[in-house]
Design a protein around this motif. Structure first.
Motif, PDB file in Angstrom:
ATOM      1  N   HIS A   1       0.041  -5.906   5.189  1.00 58.61           N
ATOM      2  CA  HIS A   1      -0.440  -5.576   3.842  1.00 58.61           C
ATOM      3  C   HIS A   1      -1.895  -6.017   3.769  1.00 58.61           C
ATOM      4  CE1 HIS A   1       3.409  -4.517   1.779  1.00 58.61           C
ATOM      5  NE2 HIS A   1       3.830  -4.959   2.963  1.00 58.61           N
ATOM      6  N   VAL A   2      -2.761  -5.077   3.535  1.00 61.59           N
ATOM      7  CA  VAL A   2      -4.202  -5.382   3.533  1.00 61.59           C
ATOM      8  C   VAL A   2      -4.856  -4.703   2.334  1.00 61.59           C
ATOM      9  CG1 VAL A   2      -4.410  -5.633   6.044  1.00 61.59           C
ATOM     10  CG2 VAL A   2      -4.691  -3.382   4.989  1.00 61.59           C
ATOM     11  N   ALA A   3      -6.026  -5.209   2.051  1.00 56.71           N
ATOM     12  CA  ALA A   3      -6.887  -4.534   1.070  1.00 56.71           C
ATOM     13  C   ALA A   3      -8.044  -3.933   1.847  1.00 56.71           C
ATOM     14  CB  ALA A   3      -7.401  -5.520   0.044  1.00 56.71           C
TER      15      ALA A   3
ATOM     16  N   LEU B   1      -0.482  -0.817  11.899  1.00 57.20           N
ATOM     17  CA  LEU B   1       0.199  -0.156  10.794  1.00 57.20           C
ATOM     18  C   LEU B   1      -0.043  -1.021   9.560  1.00 57.20           C
ATOM     19  CD1 LEU B   1       2.237   2.137  10.046  1.00 57.20           C
ATOM     20  CD2 LEU B   1       4.018   0.417  10.334  1.00 57.20           C
ATOM     21  N   VAL B   2      -0.661  -0.440   8.579  1.00 58.93           N
ATOM     22  CA  VAL B   2      -1.063  -1.236   7.409  1.00 58.93           C
ATOM     23  C   VAL B   2      -0.575  -0.567   6.135  1.00 58.93           C
ATOM     24  CG1 VAL B   2      -3.123  -2.219   8.495  1.00 58.93           C
ATOM     25  CG2 VAL B   2      -3.279  -0.026   7.291  1.00 58.93           C
ATOM     26  N   GLN B   3      -0.466  -1.380   5.099  1.00 60.37           N
ATOM     27  CA  GLN B   3      -0.114  -0.831   3.786  1.00 60.37           C
ATOM     28  C   GLN B   3      -1.168  -1.264   2.779  1.00 60.37           C
ATOM     29  OE1 GLN B   3       3.918  -1.309   2.347  1.00 60.37           O
ATOM     30  NE2 GLN B   3       3.212  -1.272   0.212  1.00 60.37           N
TER      31      GLN B   3
ATOM     32  N   ASN C   1       0.904   3.312  -3.468  1.00 55.01           N
ATOM     33  CA  ASN C   1       0.808   2.590  -2.208  1.00 55.01           C
ATOM     34  C   ASN C   1       0.745   3.570  -1.035  1.00 55.01           C
ATOM     35  OD1 ASN C   1       1.187   0.272  -3.775  1.00 55.01           O
ATOM     36  ND2 ASN C   1       3.410   0.503  -3.594  1.00 55.01           N
ATOM     37  N   VAL C   2       0.021   3.189   0.001  1.00 55.17           N
ATOM     38  CA  VAL C   2      -0.142   4.065   1.173  1.00 55.17           C
ATOM     39  C   VAL C   2       0.018   3.250   2.450  1.00 55.17           C
ATOM     40  CG1 VAL C   2      -1.818   5.458   2.480  1.00 55.17           C
ATOM     41  CG2 VAL C   2      -1.638   5.735   0.003  1.00 55.17           C
TER      42      VAL C   2
END
Lengths: 294, 1006
Positions: A182-184, A202-204, A259-260
């Motif tokens: 999970h990142v910004a 793989l990030v969200q 969310n992506v």
């Protein structure tokens, strides 16, 4: 006398009919019950890798941070072996001839000259890869990946599928859970450490929106199209590269904020997002904010 | 009470082999005409022939249509008829006709050793249209003969030919008494035991037709036809180069050619040589008593039980070809005193693995025929047969694959599944057929044969299909070393894989299963709804035929005969696909994947059946396409034959109605308003005319000239652009026009006999359809050629020389040119409608019609050795065969080239090289083939005999003979232009002949 003869001929004919019927029955039975060809149905195989990983993906990337056409042995008789689960593939057609695998330390892209890779290298499939003998480097100076470097080339290219197959073992069944970072958008630095950590991951992103969401499609004019993902206050953005061959190419981008999930690729010294499939955007609500200052 | 009379069958079915048989072991007497006069005429005839040959081969044939591409045009026009009429007809000098009086010849034919009568033996009078067959008692009579020198030939399969010569006077009845025939072994005759006939070819052709080795030779047909039918079959020889749809095949007088493609399916006969041994073969336009015929001739197979000699025949054979073992048994009662005759036959052919890797063969045939002879006037006959067959097929492949595997019979169709070879292309066929005939002989010289036929033909072939993945076939071009020509290490890698890894060069079934299993597992784990990625589908093409026909054959007077017939044929042809094997997957999603990629936002267009969208097809479900074609053919023909002492003349007329329509059972998303339900009715009314004459110089020299002109409807298989999808016929669909002329000269000089023929045939307005995957547009394309013009011309020779009474030498050969002769229109149709149809000129002029040798010859020596040993050695030559063309390679599309070069001249040179390479039509490897046969006949006693024969084929093991090949329909494009760096990206595919092979057979009969 004639009558007798006639009777005996009739008997003969009756016999011929009888035998013929018998033969017909037997042969029809033979034909329809015969088992030629019959095959044993292959069982489903749960693969077990015989190789043991001895290197993390992060270490491998760090160790061969510059182009290395031929990864050497780790030590005499010992190859560099990594393992990881597939987090990105060509399942939707948006990612082309690439696989991304991830372990607990980092992720790496593997370039493979093959289509339909997702049929064998499903998402969540653990792969064990013997890296010795492969090349590692950058594709056009960008994302670091495993592949092959032709002599004289400064760029890494696709491995031929059969060669990749010689360097990979499947371990267990696919669709195992994978970690999503999970990142910004603002988290994504470009130091060596950041690149080692984030490239191919793989990030969200939470509370983000697509510019043009609810109005424009993921691609335009049946061409490869770059769209942009913004954080909710539209202060930061990342390019999203969409292929016209993807399953979702003609879909309208979601309206509002949500969310992506995607693969973090890298291009022109900037991160770039690659969507894997059309469940990568979710929980979108409201309307898409306007982007005033790009 | 039924009173048996041995004469019931004098004209029984009157199987008139109206062709003038060449195998003319005629006496050397030349009576009736002075020898000087004869020689003069012979000289003139030979001169005419030379002129004719010169004319036929006078055109300067170019290797290809070079001029077309450069937009220049030259053409040659001939006035064939004018030339023929001046060079040949003028030279014929009329001769006075003697007074004709009604004479006859009769006799009884028996086996020389057993004394048993031989029914069904063919009695032919050289130079006379009239012929007959012996009845069940071996008796025959020929009436209405013309006075003069008579050469009579008696032939029967498995026996040596018998000839009798005598002078027949007007009004006399000559009784020949008992004529003895001696058992023989003739490797070219389709002896009931010794030969392999009616077997399928080792390969399927790409169009999916089960091409068979169609042996048309009968017991006593023309030497050239007889030998070429067998000896040239291995090279896929076609009679005069014609497609087999121009040859009509009848069973008991009823037409059984496939009405969709026009071809007769020989595999329907199930290899039962015994049961189908009685045949009458008519060459070219020659007249017959059972049909009008066609340019390629006609054959009538007679299965009436009373035509079979009584007794049992059984044989066991071994071969290393399609199959390994063959067992055959036939029992005939002969005609019993109560008027019944029955024949039953059964066959089994089997190979766990045939000569080609991965093929197998499993076939059982049954045949039953019964005749009831009511009296002299009425005979009823019933026949039923069928042979369910299942066989694994071989496919053509690339030269590169043959080279890599070191095997010219490399077969890409198979792979290992759990350690066992599995073939992806399995054909299943079964054609149960029934015929019922009433032969009515109301008058002495009038026979009416009325028949009713029924056939249900089922044919299914399997193939791999795949969804959203790469082509799994092992010889897919992207898996070949040549694809990696720019990367030597990869090329080496792929070469190594091809040479050493059987799972790489063949299908890896276990992998296909695993992929499908994982699709199911994904459904379980993630809630997706995935079907199979790979399946084996089964493509069905079934037909129901109902045929009615009646023919009359009558003598109007002592020199004039009249033949005619009427027939009606109703056909329903069903085409659909089913799931044969989901290979471990859950279902198959019935959508068109090409449309899915071309129209991603249109959910209707990709539906194969909008009435049942997104159908999940499971085992045996119909999917993909499902439609029927209905067809009605009515035919009326009449023919008049005139038989004078020195002239034989015939002419005939035929009228035909060919009607068909499509009935779709699915509403296809690519044609929602034009696919479901009954379509438009298409009707063609056609006529044909033929005429011919034979001039008899004497009993030993004949000159014949035949002409046939035909207007022929397109077969429905060739009439629709894409019948799988919609009811749209080819634009400007029209009948083709055919004309053919042939001339032949038959002679017998003492021990030398022979026939030389020349033919010239033109086909105009033909339609041809091919389908392929278009690389540039990544979609399926139908390519339609309309207005095609071809000419076929050539010479044929058949010679036999009796060196001693025991040793005979034969030589047959043909030298021909089969060429395209115009620039037809090509239409590119994108099957899913992603692009509009385009049309272009196709520069085909002077290209060769592919697929058959245009030069072929055979020399054989036959020795009937003492003590019933038989030896035969023969050598065949095949040359001048070409690959089948892909029309798109002769269009302007090949000139759209990415130009390269450092100077203008270099650019032009590169350009020309590329164009020349692309448009080049490859010539197939020809070669020689040597065969040896040895036979031995053993009489166990007066009734029982044993025959043993071994045929060694291709004993020099020539594996380089190419028997066929075809170009691929796609061009080597890169970014929409021809990529000169890889012009051979899609190379031709080829078939090769099998090397050394053997057939050994032991037969027993009583």
């Amino acid at each position: 006398m004639k009558m007798t003869n006639n009777n005996s001929y009739k008997n003969n004919i009756y016999k011929i009919f009888k035998y013929s019927l018998g033969i017909i029955s037997v042969y029809i039975a033979m034909f329809f019950t015969s088992c030629e060809p019959c095959y044993d149905t292959p069982p489903m195989i749960v693969p077990v890798a015989s190789w043991q990983a001895n290197t993390t993906i992060y270490d491998l990337k760090e160790m061969f941070y510059t182009n290395t056409p031929d990864i050497p042995e780790k030590s005499a008789g010992v190859n560099y072996i990594i393992k990881g689960k597939v987090i990105g593939n060509d399942v939707s057609g948006n990612i082309y001839k690439n696989l991304m695998i991830q372990d607990e330390t980092a992720a790496i892209t593997i370039g493979i000259n093959g289509t339909g890779l997702f049929n064998t290298y499903h998402l969540g499939q653990e792969l064990v890869i013997n890296c010795t003998g492969l090349s590692i480097g950058r594709s056009s100076g960008n994302v670091q990946q495993l592949g092959t470097i032709a002599s004289g080339s400064s760029s890494i290219g696709w491995l031929e599928l059969p060669i990749f197959q010689e360097h990979v073992q499947l371990n267990g069944l696919p669709f195992q859970p994978v970690d999503t970072l999970h990142v910004a958008i603002s988290d994504l630095g470009t130091t060596k450490e950041d690149l080692l950590k984030y490239q191919s991951q793989l990030v969200q992103f939470t509370d983000v929106f697509f510019k043009g969401g609810g109005v424009e499609g993921f691609t335009a004019n049946n061409n490869r199209t770059t769209r942009y993902l913004y954080n909710s206050d539209a202060s930061k953005s990342l390019p999203v590269l969409n292929s016209q061959y993807s399953d979702f190419a003609t879909k309208i981008m979601p309206d509002g904020i949500g969310n992506v999930v995607s693969i973090l690729s890298y291009y022109n010294n900037n991160y770039q997002l690659l969507l894997i499939q059309d469940n990568n955007w979710f929980d979108f609500t409201g309307t898409t904010p306007e982007v005033i200052n790009e | 009470m039924i009173i048996y009379t041995p004469r019931f069958c004098v004209k029984d079915i009157k199987i008139l082999v109206r062709n003038k048989i060449m195998r003319n072991d005629i006496s050397s007497q030349t009576k009736g005409l002075g020898s000087l006069k004869v020689n003069d005429k012979l000289f003139m005839v030979m001169k005419s022939f030379i002129l004719l040959m010169l004319f036929l081969f006078s055109s300067n044939i170019k290797a290809d249509d070079n001029s077309g591409i450069k937009l220049k045009k030259t053409s040659v026009h001939y006035n064939h008829n004018a030339l023929l009429s001046t060079s040949i007809v003028e030279n014929v000098v009329p001769v006075d006709n003697p007074i004709n009086q009604n004479s006859s010849v009769s006799g009884t034919v028996v086996d020389s050793y057993t004394g048993e009568p031989i029914p069904g033996a063919l009695i032919n009078i050289e130079g006379n249209v009239q012929s007959t067959t012996t009845d069940p008692k071996g008796y025959f009579i020929l009436n209405n003969l013309i006075e003069g020198n008579i050469n009579i030939e008696i032939s029967s399969t498995g026996y040596s030919l018998v000839q009798k010569s005598f002078m027949l006077k007007g009004g006399t009845n000559v009784k020949l008494g008992t004529i003895k025939m001696t058992r023989d072994f003739d490797p070219y005759a389709d002896d009931e035991d010794g030969m392999i006939t009616f077997d399928e070819d080792l390969f399927d052709d790409e169009s999916g037709s089960n091409q068979t080795i169609g042996n048309l030779s009968g017991a006593s047909s023309d030497l050239y036809t007889r030998i070429s039918g067998f000896a040239f079959g291995v090279a896929r020889f076609r009679y005069r180069g014609y497609d087999s749809r121009y040859t009509d095949v009848y069973i008991n007088g009823l037409s059984f050619n496939d009405p969709s493609r026009g071809r007769f399916n020989f595999s329907a006969l199930g290899g039962m040589n015994n049961a189908f041994r009685n045949k009458n073969v008519v060459n070219g336009a020659d007249p017959s008593g059972f049909s009008f015929g066609d340019v390629g001739g006609a054959t009538n197979i007679v299965t009436m039980a009373s035509k079979f000699a009584p007794g049992l025949r059984a044989s066991v054979g071994y071969t290393n070809r399609n199959y390994n073992w063959r067992g055959m048994v036939t029992y005939s009662t002969g005609l019993l005193p109560n008027g019944w005759a029955m024949t039953a036959s059964a066959i089994a052919r089997y190979a766990h693995e045939g000569a080609i890797d991965g093929t197998f063969y499993n076939s059982y045939g049954l045949f039953l025929s019964a005749d009831k002879v009511l009296n002299d006037i009425n005979t009823f006959s019933f026949t039923v047969f069928g042979s369910p067959t299942q066989r694994g097929q071989a496919a053509a492949s690339y030269e590169e694959c043959y080279r890599l595997t070191g095997n010219n019979l490399y077969n890409p169709n198979w792979g290992y599944q759990q350690g066992k070879k599995r073939n992806a292309r399995v054909v299943e066929s079964f054609d149960p057929t029934f015929t019922f005939n009433w032969v009515w002989t109301p008058l002495k010289n009038t026979t009416v044969n009325t028949g009713l036929g029924f056939r249900y033909s089922s044919y299914a072939s399997t193939a791999l299909n795949w969804y959203d993945t790469s082509d799994p076939r092992p010889d897919y071009y992207r898996r070949l070393p040549s694809y990696f020509s720019s990367n030597p290490s990869l090329q080496e890698y792929y070469t190594d894989q091809w040479e050493n890894n059987v799972d790489f060069r063949q299908i890896n079934w276990d992998d296909l299963y695993q992929v499908n299993y994982l699709g199911r597992y994904e459904n379980q784990m993630t809630g997706t709804d995935k079907g199979s990625t790979y399946i084996v589908e089964k493509r069905h093409s079934n037909q129901t035929n109902l045929t009615f026909g009646s023919t009359i054959d009558t003598d109007i007077n002592h020199f004039m005969g009249l033949q005619g017939g009427i027939s009606f044929r109703w056909t329903k042809a069903d085409y659909y696909k089913t799931i044969d094997d989901l290979l471990g997957g859950e279902f198959w999603l019935d959508i068109d994947q090409f449309s899915e990629s071309d129209f991603p936002d249109n959910s209707d267009i990709l539906q194969n059946n909008m009435n049942n969208p997104n159908f999940k097809a499971r085992k045996d479900d119909k999917f993909g396409y499902n439609y029927s074609i209905y067809n009605i053919i009515t035919n009326l023909w009449i023919q008049n034959t005139i038989n004078l002492p020195q002239w034989e003349v015939y002419y005939g007329l035929s009228l035909r109605n060919y009607t068909f329509w499509r009935d779709g059972h699915m509403r296809n998303g690519r044609a929602p308003n034009n696919s479901y339900g009954k379509g438009d009715i298409n009707q063609f009314i056609n006529g044909a005319f033929k005429a011919g004459a034979t001039y008899k110089f004497d009993g030993n020299n004949y000159f014949t000239l035949n002409f046939i002109g035909e207007n022929k409807a397109p077969y429905f298989n060739n009439a629709y652009i894409s019948a799988k999808i919609k009811d749209t016929t080819v634009p400007n669909l029209k009948s083709e026009n055919i004309y053919s002329i042939d001339a032949s000269y038959r002679f017998a000089f003492n021990k030398l006999k022979g026939k030389v023929s020349a033919f010239y045939t033109g086909f105009n307005d033909q339609t041809e359809i091919s389908s392929f995957y278009h690389d540039a547009f990544q979609t399926y394309v139908n390519y339609i050629l309309t207005g095609v013009k071809k000419t076929f011309k050539g010479l044929e020779l058949g010679l036999s020389y009796q060196i001693t009474p025991e040793i005979k030498i034969t030589a047959v050969g043909t030298w021909a040119k089969y060429l395209y002769k115009n620039r037809p229109t090509g239409i590119t149709n994108y099957e899913n409608g992603s692009l509009p149809d385009t049309s272009q000129v196709v520069y085909l002029k002077n290209y060769h019609v592919g697929g058959t040798p245009q030069l072929a010859g055979n020399i054989g020596i036959n020795w009937k050795a003492p003590k019933l040993w038989f030896f035969e050695i023969n050598l065949s030559l095949f040359e001048d065969a070409y690959v089948d063309l892909a029309p798109i390679k002769r269009t302007q599309a090949i000139t759209d080239i990415t130009l390269t070069g450092n100077s203008e001249s270099e650019v032009m040179e590169n350009y020309n090289n590329a164009v020349n390479q692309l448009k080049h039509q490859d010539k197939l490897n020809g070669g020689l083939m040597l065969n040896v046969s040895i036979g031995k006949l053993i009489y166990l006693d007066r009734k029982n005999s044993l025959s043993i024969n071994v045929t060694l084929n291709n004993i020099t093991n020539n594996k380089n003979l190419q028997t066929g090949g075809y170009e691929q329909g796609r061009l080597p494009l890169s970014n929409g232009k021809i990529d000169t760096s890889n012009l051979n990206k899609y190379p031709n595919k080829y078939y090769y002949a099998q090397g050394f092979n053997v057939f050994a057979n032991v037969g027993y009969r009583f």
